[in-house]
Design an enzyme around this catalytic site. Structure first.
Site, PDB file in Angstrom:
ATOM      1  N   ASN A   7      45.150  18.653  40.327  1.00 16.81           N
ATOM      2  CA  ASN A   7      45.811  18.946  41.462  1.00 16.81           C
ATOM      3  C   ASN A   7      45.971  20.210  41.186  1.00 16.81           C
ATOM      4  OD1 ASN A   7      45.655  19.833  43.956  1.00 16.81           O
ATOM      5  ND2 ASN A   7      47.336  18.444  43.798  1.00 16.81           N
ATOM      6  N   LYS A   9      46.643  22.340  43.011  1.00 15.56           N
ATOM      7  CA  LYS A   9      47.552  22.974  44.234  1.00 15.56           C
ATOM      8  C   LYS A   9      47.365  24.624  45.105  1.00 15.56           C
ATOM      9  CE  LYS A   9      50.518  19.981  43.514  1.00 15.56           C
ATOM     10  NZ  LYS A   9      51.727  19.823  43.771  1.00 15.56           N
ATOM     11  N   HIS A  86      48.131  14.907  51.454  1.00 12.24           N
ATOM     12  CA  HIS A  86      49.799  15.532  50.182  1.00 12.24           C
ATOM     13  C   HIS A  86      50.010  15.736  50.871  1.00 12.24           C
ATOM     14  CE1 HIS A  86      51.579  17.053  46.923  1.00 12.24           C
ATOM     15  NE2 HIS A  86      50.686  17.157  46.189  1.00 12.24           N
ATOM     16  N   GLU A  88      52.420  17.384  50.698  1.00  9.83           N
ATOM     17  CA  GLU A  88      52.193  18.900  50.753  1.00  9.83           C
ATOM     18  C   GLU A  88      51.943  19.241  52.272  1.00  9.83           C
ATOM     19  OE1 GLU A  88      51.465  20.728  47.415  1.00  9.83           O
ATOM     20  OE2 GLU A  88      53.162  19.475  46.250  1.00  9.83           O
ATOM     21  N   GLU A 153      52.952   8.837  45.659  1.00 11.10           N
ATOM     22  CA  GLU A 153      53.882  10.548  44.783  1.00 11.10           C
ATOM     23  C   GLU A 153      54.662  10.732  45.487  1.00 11.10           C
ATOM     24  OE1 GLU A 153      51.041  13.211  43.217  1.00 11.10           O
ATOM     25  OE2 GLU A 153      51.024  13.569  45.355  1.00 11.10           O
ATOM     26  N   GLY A 159      57.018  18.257  41.323  1.00 13.96           N
ATOM     27  CA  GLY A 159      57.470  19.217  41.101  1.00 13.96           C
ATOM     28  C   GLY A 159      58.835  19.714  40.049  1.00 13.96           C
ATOM     29  N   SER A 191      55.168  14.695  38.984  1.00 19.09           N
ATOM     30  CA  SER A 191      56.078  14.733  37.551  1.00 19.09           C
ATOM     31  C   SER A 191      55.487  14.526  36.741  1.00 19.09           C
ATOM     32  CB  SER A 191      57.634  14.727  37.451  1.00 19.09           C
ATOM     33  OG  SER A 191      58.239  15.991  37.969  1.00 19.09           O
TER      34      SER A 191
HETATM   35  P1  13P Z   1      53.538  18.215  39.601  1.00 16.87           P
HETATM   36  O1  13P Z   1      52.487  17.436  38.716  1.00 16.87           O
HETATM   37  O2  13P Z   1      53.731  19.084  39.613  1.00 16.87           O
HETATM   38  O3  13P Z   1      54.775  16.913  39.890  1.00 16.87           O
HETATM   39  O4  13P Z   1      52.808  17.785  41.070  1.00 16.87           O
HETATM   40  C1  13P Z   1      52.341  16.213  41.341  1.00 16.87           C
HETATM   41  C2  13P Z   1      51.268  16.552  42.562  1.00 16.87           C
HETATM   42  O5  13P Z   1      51.879  16.954  43.524  1.00 16.87           O
HETATM   43  C3  13P Z   1      50.009  16.035  42.428  1.00 16.87           C
HETATM   44  O6  13P Z   1      49.465  16.324  43.214  1.00 16.87           O
END
Ligand code: 13P
Length: 231
Positions: A7, A9, A86, A88, A153, A159, A191
């Site tokens: 992903n 983002k 997601h 976010e 997640e 992150g 992560s």
């Molecule tokens: P990270 O791997 O950067 O922690 O992000 C995870 C994520 O949100 C994948 O959709």
């Protein structure tokens, strides 16, 4: 077969996409690699040796919805998967469980596999069961998730460099498989990197991983694909 989903983002540009394509296209694995770049970069992945997905879509296929992207169009661009729900998007764009469920239904009708994200935030750590059941409530009452991939997640892990213990990941994914009776793949995200991917993929109910930051480091992502090839 495990899923390794990248992903991006809101990261990457044309040059990065070209580099990524060149390096990852030639990596061989029996696992399923799914790359989810931003919408405008999807065209860079024509004839990609692996699979293509997107990070979001509209619940509608066309109409007066300024700024939205139709899943029909994503299908035209070769997307077989779409990430929905997601954290976010739930947090920053106020996406509700109803909207996510509507997207799910549209995607399934079009034959696109939804990757449905669920997870508790830092304050909800001790109530993760309740949180996941609320997020999946609509699916359990009004439909099913048999056509989906469920991605757990934990918001506090995204992150942050922090991951749950292997035992915690085992417990949550097992809970998702058993309590909800969905016969769909369950994956972990948050992560994931070159140092923990093998251990995470070896946990029995883990069918794959959803990777953010580490998948943008092309050499590291390539190594992650290779090192997980034997699992
Ligand atoms: P990270 O791997 O950067 O922690 O992000 C995870 C994520 O949100 C994948 O959709």
């Amino acid at each position: 077969m495990k899923f390794l989903i990248s992903n991006w983002k809101m990261n990457g540009d044309v040059e990065f996409a070209e580099n990524f394509f060149e390096k990852i296209n030639s990596v061989k694995t029996k696992n399923r690699i799914i790359v989810c770049p931003p919408f405008p970069l999807l065209y860079k992945f024509q004839n990609f040796a692996h699979s293509l997905g997107s990070q979001n879509c509209s619940a509608k296929t066309n109409g007066a919805f300024t700024g939205e992207v139709s899943p029909l169009l994503l299908k035209d661009f070769g997307c077989e998967y779409v990430i929905i729900g997601h954290s976010e998007r739930r947090r920053m764009f106020k996406e509700s469980d109803e909207i996510i469920f509507a997207k799910y239904n549209t995607l399934v009708e079009l034959g696109i596999t939804p990757i449905v994200c669920v997870g508790e935030n830092e304050d909800e750590k001790s109530e993760w069961r309740e949180v996941l059941l609320i997020q999946l409530h609509k699916f359990m009452n009004d439909g099913n998730l048999s056509k989906a991939i469920i991605a757990y997640e934990p918001v506090w892990s995204i992150g942050s460099g922090k991951t749950p213990t292997m035992d915690e990941i085992y417990k949550v994914l097992n809970f998702l498989k058993e309590t909800t009776h969905f016969s769909c793949p369950t994956i972990y995200g948050g992560s994931v990197n070159i140092n923990n991917i093998e251990d995470i993929l070896k946990i029995p109910p883990v069918d794959g991983v959803l990777i953010g930051g580490a998948s943008l480091r092309i050499a590291e992502f390539s190594k992650m694909i290779q090192s997980s090839s034997q699992i």
